[in-house]
Design a protein around this motif. Structure first.
Motif, PDB file in Angstrom:
ATOM      1  N   MET A 100       0.847  -1.211   0.000  1.00  0.00           N
ATOM      2  CA  MET A 100       0.000   0.000   0.000  1.00  0.00           C
ATOM      3  C   MET A 100       0.879   1.257   0.000  1.00  0.00           C
ATOM      4  O   MET A 100       0.683   2.188   0.769  1.00  0.00           O
ATOM      5  CB  MET A 100      -0.917  -0.003   1.248  1.00  0.00           C
ATOM      6  CG  MET A 100      -1.800  -1.233   1.369  1.00  0.00           C
ATOM      7  SD  MET A 100      -3.055  -1.241   0.084  1.00  0.00           S
ATOM      8  CE  MET A 100      -3.865  -2.787   0.440  1.00  0.00           C
ATOM      9  N   ALA A 101       1.945   1.204  -0.870  1.00  0.00           N
ATOM     10  CA  ALA A 101       2.946   2.279  -0.826  1.00  0.00           C
ATOM     11  C   ALA A 101       2.318   3.640  -1.111  1.00  0.00           C
ATOM     12  O   ALA A 101       2.766   4.651  -0.576  1.00  0.00           O
ATOM     13  CB  ALA A 101       4.014   1.986  -1.868  1.00  0.00           C
ATOM     14  N   VAL A 102       1.287   3.679  -1.927  1.00  0.00           N
ATOM     15  CA  VAL A 102       0.721   4.997  -2.270  1.00  0.00           C
ATOM     16  C   VAL A 102      -0.413   5.337  -1.321  1.00  0.00           C
ATOM     17  O   VAL A 102      -0.446   6.420  -0.730  1.00  0.00           O
ATOM     18  CB  VAL A 102       0.199   5.014  -3.736  1.00  0.00           C
ATOM     19  CG1 VAL A 102      -0.332   6.393  -4.086  1.00  0.00           C
ATOM     20  CG2 VAL A 102       1.311   4.613  -4.702  1.00  0.00           C
ATOM     21  N   LEU A 103      -1.314   4.396  -1.088  1.00  0.00           N
ATOM     22  CA  LEU A 103      -2.505   4.697  -0.289  1.00  0.00           C
ATOM     23  C   LEU A 103      -2.138   5.188   1.098  1.00  0.00           C
ATOM     24  O   LEU A 103      -2.709   6.162   1.600  1.00  0.00           O
ATOM     25  CB  LEU A 103      -3.396   3.453  -0.178  1.00  0.00           C
ATOM     26  CG  LEU A 103      -4.645   3.565   0.704  1.00  0.00           C
ATOM     27  CD1 LEU A 103      -5.542   4.710   0.227  1.00  0.00           C
ATOM     28  CD2 LEU A 103      -5.422   2.242   0.714  1.00  0.00           C
ATOM     29  N   THR A 104      -1.159   4.570   1.720  1.00  0.00           N
ATOM     30  CA  THR A 104      -0.824   4.967   3.094  1.00  0.00           C
ATOM     31  C   THR A 104      -0.247   6.383   3.146  1.00  0.00           C
ATOM     32  O   THR A 104      -0.169   6.987   4.203  1.00  0.00           O
ATOM     33  CB  THR A 104       0.211   3.990   3.689  1.00  0.00           C
ATOM     34  OG1 THR A 104       1.293   3.864   2.764  1.00  0.00           O
ATOM     35  CG2 THR A 104      -0.417   2.632   3.947  1.00  0.00           C
ATOM     36  N   ARG A 105       0.153   6.918   1.977  1.00  0.00           N
ATOM     37  CA  ARG A 105       0.690   8.283   1.962  1.00  0.00           C
ATOM     38  C   ARG A 105      -0.402   9.308   1.669  1.00  0.00           C
ATOM     39  O   ARG A 105      -0.149  10.495   1.577  1.00  0.00           O
ATOM     40  CB  ARG A 105       1.817   8.407   0.923  1.00  0.00           C
ATOM     41  CG  ARG A 105       3.002   7.498   1.244  1.00  0.00           C
ATOM     42  CD  ARG A 105       4.304   7.825   0.502  1.00  0.00           C
ATOM     43  NE  ARG A 105       4.136   8.531  -0.733  1.00  0.00           N
ATOM     44  CZ  ARG A 105       4.317   7.978  -1.944  1.00  0.00           C
ATOM     45  NH1 ARG A 105       4.573   6.677  -2.044  1.00  0.00           N
ATOM     46  NH2 ARG A 105       4.228   8.685  -3.044  1.00  0.00           N
ATOM     47  N   ILE A 106      -1.619   8.830   1.515  1.00  0.00           N
ATOM     48  CA  ILE A 106      -2.736   9.757   1.269  1.00  0.00           C
ATOM     49  C   ILE A 106      -3.436  10.032   2.594  1.00  0.00           C
ATOM     50  O   ILE A 106      -4.179   9.205   3.118  1.00  0.00           O
ATOM     51  CB  ILE A 106      -3.755   9.173   0.267  1.00  0.00           C
ATOM     52  CG1 ILE A 106      -3.058   8.796  -1.030  1.00  0.00           C
ATOM     53  CG2 ILE A 106      -4.898  10.167   0.008  1.00  0.00           C
ATOM     54  CD1 ILE A 106      -2.429   9.971  -1.760  1.00  0.00           C
ATOM     55  N   LEU A 125      -2.484   3.529  -7.093  1.00  0.00           N
ATOM     56  CA  LEU A 125      -3.370   3.845  -5.954  1.00  0.00           C
ATOM     57  C   LEU A 125      -4.703   3.125  -6.107  1.00  0.00           C
ATOM     58  O   LEU A 125      -5.224   2.533  -5.156  1.00  0.00           O
ATOM     59  CB  LEU A 125      -3.604   5.363  -5.866  1.00  0.00           C
ATOM     60  CG  LEU A 125      -4.644   5.830  -4.837  1.00  0.00           C
ATOM     61  CD1 LEU A 125      -4.210   5.453  -3.419  1.00  0.00           C
ATOM     62  CD2 LEU A 125      -4.861   7.354  -4.965  1.00  0.00           C
ATOM     63  N   ALA A 126      -5.253   3.144  -7.305  1.00  0.00           N
ATOM     64  CA  ALA A 126      -6.539   2.471  -7.547  1.00  0.00           C
ATOM     65  C   ALA A 126      -6.423   0.984  -7.232  1.00  0.00           C
ATOM     66  O   ALA A 126      -7.294   0.399  -6.571  1.00  0.00           O
ATOM     67  CB  ALA A 126      -6.977   2.696  -8.986  1.00  0.00           C
ATOM     68  N   ALA A 127      -5.325   0.397  -7.638  1.00  0.00           N
ATOM     69  CA  ALA A 127      -5.121  -1.039  -7.379  1.00  0.00           C
ATOM     70  C   ALA A 127      -5.003  -1.296  -5.884  1.00  0.00           C
ATOM     71  O   ALA A 127      -5.595  -2.245  -5.345  1.00  0.00           O
ATOM     72  CB  ALA A 127      -3.869  -1.507  -8.109  1.00  0.00           C
ATOM     73  N   GLU A 128      -4.292  -0.427  -5.201  1.00  0.00           N
ATOM     74  CA  GLU A 128      -4.133  -0.594  -3.748  1.00  0.00           C
ATOM     75  C   GLU A 128      -5.471  -0.430  -3.035  1.00  0.00           C
ATOM     76  O   GLU A 128      -5.786  -1.163  -2.093  1.00  0.00           O
ATOM     77  CB  GLU A 128      -3.114   0.417  -3.215  1.00  0.00           C
ATOM     78  CG  GLU A 128      -1.689   0.138  -3.620  1.00  0.00           C
ATOM     79  CD  GLU A 128      -0.720   1.178  -3.070  1.00  0.00           C
ATOM     80  OE1 GLU A 128       0.432   1.202  -3.535  1.00  0.00           O
ATOM     81  OE2 GLU A 128      -1.130   1.960  -2.184  1.00  0.00           O
ATOM     82  N   ILE A 129      -6.260   0.494  -3.486  1.00  0.00           N
ATOM     83  CA  ILE A 129      -7.584   0.704  -2.858  1.00  0.00           C
ATOM     84  C   ILE A 129      -8.449  -0.531  -3.045  1.00  0.00           C
ATOM     85  O   ILE A 129      -9.119  -0.994  -2.119  1.00  0.00           O
ATOM     86  CB  ILE A 129      -8.274   1.963  -3.432  1.00  0.00           C
ATOM     87  CG1 ILE A 129      -7.579   3.224  -2.918  1.00  0.00           C
ATOM     88  CG2 ILE A 129      -9.758   1.972  -3.090  1.00  0.00           C
ATOM     89  CD1 ILE A 129      -8.076   4.509  -3.535  1.00  0.00           C
TER      90      ILE A 129
END
Ligand SMILES: Cc1ncc(C[n+]2csc(CCOP(=O)(O)OP(=O)(O)O)c2C)c(N)n1
Ligand SMILES: CC(=O)[C@@H](O)[C@H](O)COP(=O)(O)O
Ligand SMILES: [Mg+2]
Length: 650
Positions: free
Chosen positions: A1-7, A24-28
């Motif tokens: 979740m490298a991107v989501l956790t930074r949001i 991000l979409a994939a992580e969500i």
């Protein structure tokens, strides 16, 4: 979740490039499947709005710009992007609500989960912006299902009248409500969606990009521009534009850039504009994509790898109704069924399979459903309108003025009556036995177990000159509760212990019969004797009830409905009307909006439990006894205080 956790908030999206947005979409999606498979919730709807919600929050700046969601069940992604990523207790007590919640975030506006209201909210907010000279934007996200609700069109009629009042309407068109979306509107959206030229162009565009990924942004932008331009050219003049609304679309709702581009155009338009996004309910999760029942609209905990439910549901109130409805359908060809876009959740699946021409899905249109039922009854049929109790609220006038005024034999079957809990304040079925009390001629049955559902449904459909209501809880049906006697139309569930005048008449309503028997046992332990009765039909109040009450020292009513104007109030009125001067204590749901949580937690929080009620009843009896005792002492001392009955009056 490298991107989501930074949001941590929507503005953190601004720095992401296209590749990171796709990541991000994939992580969500992974997050949603993992989290919601544990807690249950609206997995399908939220998987369908991942890219759409990302694009919304990149183009519009919430909370100054208001991003509104219709029904609110598809706001999980919105929550993830606005600083709420702890889904461990989603829909549970103390955890995140399953819907927007102002207490949770400044980014949330509409908390209620009743569909088709978002455009009304947007209309009001846009007018406020205009009058208060604010440049902020209002964006309303409405599903194709919610668009079948009449209120949406009342709002559209107003919105379309103001050509220069900015308002962005995003139609999230996934072709599904719970079931495939019905009606002329759905057909029109399909026309817009399946314009051949658009489809072929879309396919070619994606083909070129897949074959030549290295061409990069310049060509993509060019193709995008061409695609967009072509869509505007080829899209038939839909009804939206006939209404005077600018129409942009159809847009691939899973293409972040395409959605952003369309939203940017809409943002600059300066008037009401519809952005028609084509999405896929359940996208990215194969079990949901393949589910032809409801695309994992609302699920309980599941095995994430298979999508199969963790616990196989036992007999529930809904299936008891559904099975009996099927039998009734076989026996009587005049019986027809109505659903408001919830064929499966209300238990009409089997009836629809057996009698496809005798079931009508009216869309999310409860008001129309009730009036259509009046027509069906007047036309010689007996409609059974199966609907969640809370959703019948919006059809109150139609029940009153179309069904009851004309003495139509319509049966309303209210599922999810009483405290449902986890879907928050607007989902509890806590108002039906109050608002329907005032409907002349309407009769209400509250079955206490499966046998009574079957029996009372049959009694209800026999009534051809008045509306009838059968209401029961959500989930697993309770244990069978046998009657030990009958007084009038009331089942006696428990005779008082010992001889002499019993202390308490305990009036048990519907599914709370086991709780009431527990209360009686707890009172016994206090030396307080009680008779427990189940009136079965709670409206009108049974003619024998006042006489029975007169043979007790205290009447107690217990209902899984609002206290205000509920069964307890009706019984109190019946006692007054018959000059029966016995004190009454009514237990029910307080007139409050109940925070989300399990049914058990919510019932405990409002004191609707056997120990709580037994404790209060013991106190009341002690007060009455105390007065008796005081009275006896006073009488001995020549004080001449009133009789127990007079004392008990106040
Ligand atoms: C007045 C009312 N009736 C019924 C429902 C139950 N319900 C919740 S979501 C839903 C389907 C909504 O479909 P759509 O608007 O297309 O949203 P999607 O789930 O497809 O994203 C329904 C019928 C409701 N919330 N409100
Ligand atoms: C959003 C909505 O109105 C329903 O989907 C709600 O989640 C209740 O559904 P169930 O009671 O069937 O779980
Ligand atoms: Mg839909």
């Amino acid at each position: 979740m490298a991107v989501l956790t930074r949001i941590n908030g929507p503005r953190d999206l601004d720095r992401l490039d296209q590749q990171q947005l796709v990541q991000l979409a994939a992580e969500i999606r992974s997050f949603l499947v993992e989290a919601v498979s544990k807690t249950g919730g609206h997995l399908g709807p939220n998987l369908g709005v991942v890219e759409l919600t990302i694009a919304l929050h990149r183009v519009f700046h919430s909370p100054a710009d208001r991003i509104l969601f219709d029904t609110g069940h598809q706001a999980y992604v919105h929550k993830l992007l606005t600083g709420r990523q702890d889904f461990a207790r989603l829909k549970s007590t103390g955890g995140l609500s399953g819907y927007p919640s102002r207490a949770e975030s400044e980014h949330d506006v509409i908390e209620n989960s009743h569909a088709s209201t978002v455009l009304g909210w947007a209309d009001g907010l846009a007018k406020a912006n205009e009058l208060l000279d604010r440049d902020d934007h209002v964006v309303a996200v409405i599903g194709d299902g919610a668009l079948t609700g009449g209120m949406a069109w009342e709002a559209l009629n107003n919105i379309a009248a103001a050509k220069d009042r900015p308002l962005v309407i995003v139609v999230n068109d996934n072709e599904w409500s719970y079931s495939p979306t019905i009606g002329g509107l759905a057909n029109h959206l399909a026309t817009l969606r399946t314009t051949d030229g658009y489809e072929q162009f879309l396919a070619r565009t994606k083909e070129v990009l897949e074959r030549t990924p290295l061409i990069g942004r310049p060509l993509y932008e060019t193709l995008h521009g061409a695609k967009k331009g072509l869509k505007d050219f080829i899209t038939p003049q839909g009804m939206f534009e006939d209404l005077g609304l600018k129409y942009v679309g159809p847009i691939d709702g899973h293409d972040i850039e395409a959605v952003e581009s369309a939203l940017q155009r809409a943002r600059r338009f300066g008037g009401p504009v519809i952005v028609h996004c084509i999405t896929e309910k359940g996208r990215g999760y194969t079990p949901a994509e393949r589910d032809e029942t409801d695309r994992f609209h609302g699920i309980g905990p599941i095995h994430p790898d298979t999508g199969l439910p963790i616990s196989a549901g036992g007999a529930d109130w809904t299936s008891v109704f559904g099975d009996e409805m099927l039998e009734l359908g076989k026996e009587r060809s005049d019986i027809v069924a109505i659903t408001a876009a919830m064929l499966h959740p209300v238990g009409l699946t089997k009836f629809a399979a057996a009698f496809p021409h005798r079931v009508f899905d009216v869309g999310i249109a409860e008001q129309h459903g009730a009036v259509s039922a009046a027509g069906l009854a007047t036309g010689g049929l007996h409609p059974v309108f199966a609907v969640y109790a809370t959703f019948l609220n919006r059809a109150f006038d139609q029940v009153l003025m179309d069904v009851a005024l004309h003495k139509c034999g319509v049966t309303f079957v209210l599922d999810r009556a009483g405290v449902t809990g986890s879907d928050g304040p607007s989902h509890n079925g806590m108002w039906d036995m109050s608002i329907l009390q005032v409907v002349p001629g309407l009769r209400i049955a509250a079955p206490r177990d499966a046998d009574q559902v079957r029996a009372q449904l049959r009694e209800a459909v026999e009534v051809e000159d008045a509306p009838t209501v059968v209401r029961y809880s959500k989930g697993a049906v309770g244990p069978a509760v046998a009657a030990v006697g009958r007084i009038g139309g009331m089942d006696v569930l428990r005779e008082p212990a010992g001889a002499g005048q019993p202390d308490v008449l305990l009036v048990s309503v519907g599914a709370l019969a086991p709780m009431c028997l527990e209360i009686a046992a707890l009172l016994d332990a206090q030396g307080i004797t009680s008779t427990v009765v189940d009136p079965r039909w709670v409206k009108p109040v049974d003619a024998e009830l006042p006489g029975l009450a007169a043979r007790h020292r205290l009447v107690v009513t217990v209902e899984d409905n609002g206290r205000a104007g509920g069964v307890g109030s009706a019984v109190a009125q019946a006692l007054r009307d018959t000059e029966v001067d016995v004190p009454l204590r009514d237990f029910g749901i307080p007139p409050q909006f109940l925070a989300h949580g399990s049914r058990k937690d919510v019932m405990a929080a409002i004191g609707l439990t056997a120990p709580d009620i037994a404790r209060q009843v013991t106190g009341v009896v002690a007060t009455i006894d105390g007065r008796f005792a005081d009275d006896a002492a006073d009488a001995a001392a020549g004080d001449g205080a009133g009789t127990a009955a007079e004392l008990a009056k106040d």
